[in-house]
Scaffold this active site. Sequence first.
Site, PDB file in Angstrom:
ATOM      1  N   TYR A   1      -2.267   0.543  10.524  1.00 18.90           N
ATOM      2  CA  TYR A   1      -2.428  -0.191   9.267  1.00 18.90           C
ATOM      3  C   TYR A   1      -1.135  -0.158   8.462  1.00 18.90           C
ATOM      4  O   TYR A   1      -0.646  -1.190   7.984  1.00 18.90           O
ATOM      5  CB  TYR A   1      -3.578   0.424   8.467  1.00 18.90           C
ATOM      6  CG  TYR A   1      -3.640  -0.013   7.016  1.00 18.90           C
ATOM      7  CD1 TYR A   1      -4.062  -1.293   6.674  1.00 18.90           C
ATOM      8  CD2 TYR A   1      -3.278   0.859   5.993  1.00 18.90           C
ATOM      9  CE1 TYR A   1      -4.119  -1.700   5.350  1.00 18.90           C
ATOM     10  CE2 TYR A   1      -3.339   0.462   4.665  1.00 18.90           C
ATOM     11  CZ  TYR A   1      -3.754  -0.809   4.340  1.00 18.90           C
ATOM     12  OH  TYR A   1      -3.807  -1.204   3.020  1.00 18.90           O
TER      13      TYR A   1
ATOM     14  N   GLU B   1       0.208   3.679   1.742  1.00 17.57           N
ATOM     15  CA  GLU B   1       0.243   4.170   3.119  1.00 17.57           C
ATOM     16  C   GLU B   1       1.607   3.921   3.768  1.00 17.57           C
ATOM     17  O   GLU B   1       1.920   4.506   4.803  1.00 17.57           O
ATOM     18  CB  GLU B   1      -0.861   3.518   3.952  1.00 17.57           C
ATOM     19  CG  GLU B   1      -2.266   3.903   3.548  1.00 17.57           C
ATOM     20  CD  GLU B   1      -2.657   5.319   4.012  1.00 17.57           C
ATOM     21  OE1 GLU B   1      -2.080   5.795   5.008  1.00 17.57           O
ATOM     22  OE2 GLU B   1      -3.539   5.914   3.378  1.00 17.57           O
TER      23      GLU B   1
ATOM     24  N   THR C   1       0.808  -1.218   0.000  1.00 24.95           N
ATOM     25  CA  THR C   1       0.000   0.000   0.000  1.00 24.95           C
ATOM     26  C   THR C   1       0.842   1.270   0.000  1.00 24.95           C
ATOM     27  O   THR C   1       1.946   1.303   0.577  1.00 24.95           O
ATOM     28  CB  THR C   1      -0.925   0.027   1.226  1.00 24.95           C
ATOM     29  OG1 THR C   1      -1.565   1.310   1.331  1.00 24.95           O
ATOM     30  CG2 THR C   1      -0.129  -0.195   2.512  1.00 24.95           C
TER      31      THR C   1
ATOM     32  N   LYS D   1       1.389  -3.215   7.414  1.00 26.89           N
ATOM     33  CA  LYS D   1       1.677  -3.470   6.004  1.00 26.89           C
ATOM     34  C   LYS D   1       3.176  -3.392   5.709  1.00 26.89           C
ATOM     35  O   LYS D   1       3.672  -4.055   4.792  1.00 26.89           O
ATOM     36  CB  LYS D   1       0.911  -2.475   5.131  1.00 26.89           C
ATOM     37  CG  LYS D   1      -0.546  -2.866   4.897  1.00 26.89           C
ATOM     38  CD  LYS D   1      -0.650  -4.069   3.968  1.00 26.89           C
ATOM     39  CE  LYS D   1      -2.047  -4.299   3.466  1.00 26.89           C
ATOM     40  NZ  LYS D   1      -2.109  -5.382   2.461  1.00 26.89           N
TER      41      LYS D   1
END
Length: 370
Positions: free
Chosen positions: A154, A132, A130, A158
């Site tokens: 999150y 992010e 991701t 990840k």
Amino acid sequence: MDNRKVALITGVTGQDGSYLSEFLIEKGYQVHGIIRRSSVDYRERIAHLEGHPQFHLHYGDMGDSMSLVKVVATVRPTEIYNLAAQSHVQVSFDAPEFTADVDATGVLRVLEAVRANHLEHECRIYQASTSELYGKVEEVPQNENTPFHPYSPYAVAKLYGFWIIKEYREAYNMFCCSGILFNHESERRGETFVTRKITLAAARIAQGKQEKLLLGNLSSLRDWGYAKDYVECMWLILQQPEPEDFVIATGEQHSVREFTYAAFKAAGIELRFEGEDMEEKGICVKGPAELVGKVLVEVSPDFYRPTDVVNLWGDPTKAKTKLGWNPSKTTFEQLVSIMVKHDMEKVAAEHVASVMRTNLAEYLEKGLVK
């Protein structure tokens, strides 16, 4: 490499899983998906595929290593696409331990399931990473060499997934890769995600079913693409001669404000934004007479995160040159239009169903039908 074309997809019931299943079936794959046992059925995105001779479902859970080992032993996949995750950033602040277990340790469980079945040199693995990871961004736009600075539970989970993929690639010579996916949306996006929340609200407000839309930071910048296009890139990554990680993005950036404006315009409403920060509002300047002059969009502190990523913008140069992938197949405007068209039809259908239920209840009450 194994000449069989057998794909195993975790997260098969999600937006990406459903599009990837369709894509791989068209490519001639036997597609196997992992689903969790639940008293509530969340299979609406793949319901049209059930019963297809090339589509198969198995029960398993990213938190249960034995179930993953058993499914991999049964399917003996040539490709695994690990799309399963707790993928909502805000929820990761509320459920950080669960997020870590699924999004971090879950990746390790998939890798170990492959090794436990002695398939490490026969099965290629794609990990859905991701944007992010870049979090509190250190350069714009972001590419494969940009330093990571995760800014949510999150993203931290990840990041473990990204690095354990890289470690197993180097330690065990496994063909496993990460696709660093920037925001990708579609009409199948979950309704709690901001883009779908916006398109549904635009449709409901246009049809008189909702008064206003509450959002968080309107100035947050994202690189939004169409999920249906992105699953092709996932597949291309696993068809390369050597395993590598790729940024999957459009290379274009838009604000939440721009997305909101485009969505309402596609629903027949033109907005004018006034004010700044928490006081910013979206006012209808063109559209249904009863809406003109009304505040339809407001900012709410409830939708601000403890730490917020505000500037994600991907550089897809490597994917374009090495994979031959076209990130501009669906434009930003087309993406928003596709989503709004779907939600306008959804809201209209819900209204018709509601009227029919009301009428039926009245008929039953009056004894007109039995």
